[in-house]
Enzyme design. Sequence first.
Site, short mmCIF file in Angstrom:
data_model
loop_
_atom_site.label_atom_id
_atom_site.label_comp_id
_atom_site.label_asym_id
_atom_site.label_seq_id
_atom_site.Cartn_x
_atom_site.Cartn_y
_atom_site.Cartn_z
N ASN A 246 -10.13 -3.01 2.16
CA ASN A 246 -10.27 -2.43 1.27
C ASN A 246 -11.49 -2.30 0.20
O ASN A 246 -12.90 -2.45 1.31
CB ASN A 246 -9.32 -3.80 1.07
CG ASN A 246 -8.15 -4.56 0.84
OD1 ASN A 246 -7.43 -2.73 1.40
ND2 ASN A 246 -7.43 -5.05 0.92
N HIS B 81 1.13 -1.11 0.73
CA HIS B 81 0.20 0.12 -0.07
C HIS B 81 0.62 0.75 -0.09
O HIS B 81 0.74 2.03 0.56
CB HIS B 81 -0.11 -0.16 0.86
CG HIS B 81 -1.43 -0.77 1.22
ND1 HIS B 81 -3.46 -0.58 0.54
CD2 HIS B 81 -1.95 -2.52 1.29
CE1 HIS B 81 -4.12 -2.16 0.61
NE2 HIS B 81 -3.06 -3.29 1.40
#
Length: 485
Positions: A129, A56
């Site tokens: 997510n 990420h």
Amino acid sequence: MTTNKKKLTTSWGAPVGDNQNSMTAGQRGPTLIQDVYLLEKLAHFNRERIPERVVHAKGAGAHGYFEVTNDVTKYTKAKFLSEIGKRTPVFIRFSTVAGEAGSADTVRDPRGFAVKFYTEDGNYDLVGNNTPIFFIRDAIKFPDFIHSQKRDPKTHLKNPTAVWDFWSLSPESLHQVTILMSDRGIPATFRHMHGFGSHTFKWVNAEGKGVWVKYHFKTEQGIKNLAPDIAAKIAGENPDYHTEDLFNAIEKGDYPAWKLFVQIMPLEDANTYRWDPFDVTKVWSQKDYPLIEVGRMVLNRNPENYFAEVEQAAFSPGQMVPGIEPSPDKMLQGRLFAYSDAARYRVGPNHNLLPINSPKVEANNYQRDGAMRFDKNGGGSVYYEPNSFDGPTESKENKTTSYSVSGIADSVSYNHDDHYTQAGDLYRLISAEEQARLVENIVNSMKSVEKEEIKLRQIAHFYKADPEYGIRVAKGLGLPVQKKV
Ligand code: HDE
């Protein structure tokens, strides 16, 4: 004419006489070490980067608020959810997973959806997510999974063979692979996607009664995705497309919003439900556990400074508030450790003192010192506990709920091993056109896999999810249909 222009200073506040020419011994002489301002400038510049997030790494953030729109107090005593109309400030960071900090936004990848609620009981982080599930269900597999997604150690290239090798040997990934390869694998923008807590968590009410809970943020902008050819073009022309879109939308007052819903499961159902509710590779049917509205999140303010607010932001699924507790999900359990550990390495042991990470309420504890302790470090107050000096003490009403566990300490898998039904259901749910695009995306991704054995094994998984799914992928790859793994 008076001017408010500030004088340029060194970092310790002394006015700088010359910011254009370094000090040399004569017109052509070497540079002098006594030009400490030059030394400071170069040395600080060398230290501008902190380690990027190991996953990420590329992301964008925004500030906003969360407003309660429905009474959920019978399920949780969390104070920020205690009253309809109550608002809590939030900070969110969206991200891609596998790419580096400068990588393109419009790639096929899950998107991070990390929300920090600055509540009156401290910060609550929901680090989710844009997918309701994940590729694996045990934290012990995460480093291997991420290695397969990252660059090959020899070529330094992304490696489809590693990707499909890992997936084909980890059939629990099939459901998430199907989502990833579907239209939703490349969202049009960060604003046009849903968000999920993904794991099961526990909510506890004022009477101490618990329920299992799953979170769903539904985009008010509607779902929009990018076709792979357009996404590839944008990746070349404007790799920061999603970052720019979010910033510009907020800047012009077009504030993105999401409605938050939860699914609630009575604790005892976990023993009898047809899926293991702690297995993050599976969803709970909304027919069994319908969505219940909770509130609305609006993003209405851009960060003033990317590094200070977005790069230094540290989220952790372990940051919970009274009324919200973990479940025994083996992925979540691993994450409870991993995130604060990552933040201590990436930002430092006092990362939680930084303005973006610190709670809006006073933090009172006996932690002292450590690198970059830039607040008052507790001043002269009592620095151990228990003490006779009226220092802060625990509040028994905020203990997490107790629950019984039994069994033999062992490395064991979940009881449920059906990785095919939910993936097949998803294949059968999407339109014929999307099925065709799904198969095409898979074929395009798998065709450069080096070993035929990997392709055949993966085809067998698709076949087991739905024979037609397997047959179409096999056909696209020009391989025989493999029916058994
Ligand atoms: Fe993460 N993950 N993760 N993850 N994750 C990180 O945290 C990790 C998982 C997610 O915007 C890291 O500070 C482990 C699931 C988001 O700052 C790291 C496991 C989900 C973000 C880490 C998982 C996520 C991260 C990288 C398996 C969705 C970005 C540096 C047990 C439900 C947060 C850092 C932000 C970031 C570890 C699995 C979402 C390394 C060990 C499942 C949105 O700590």
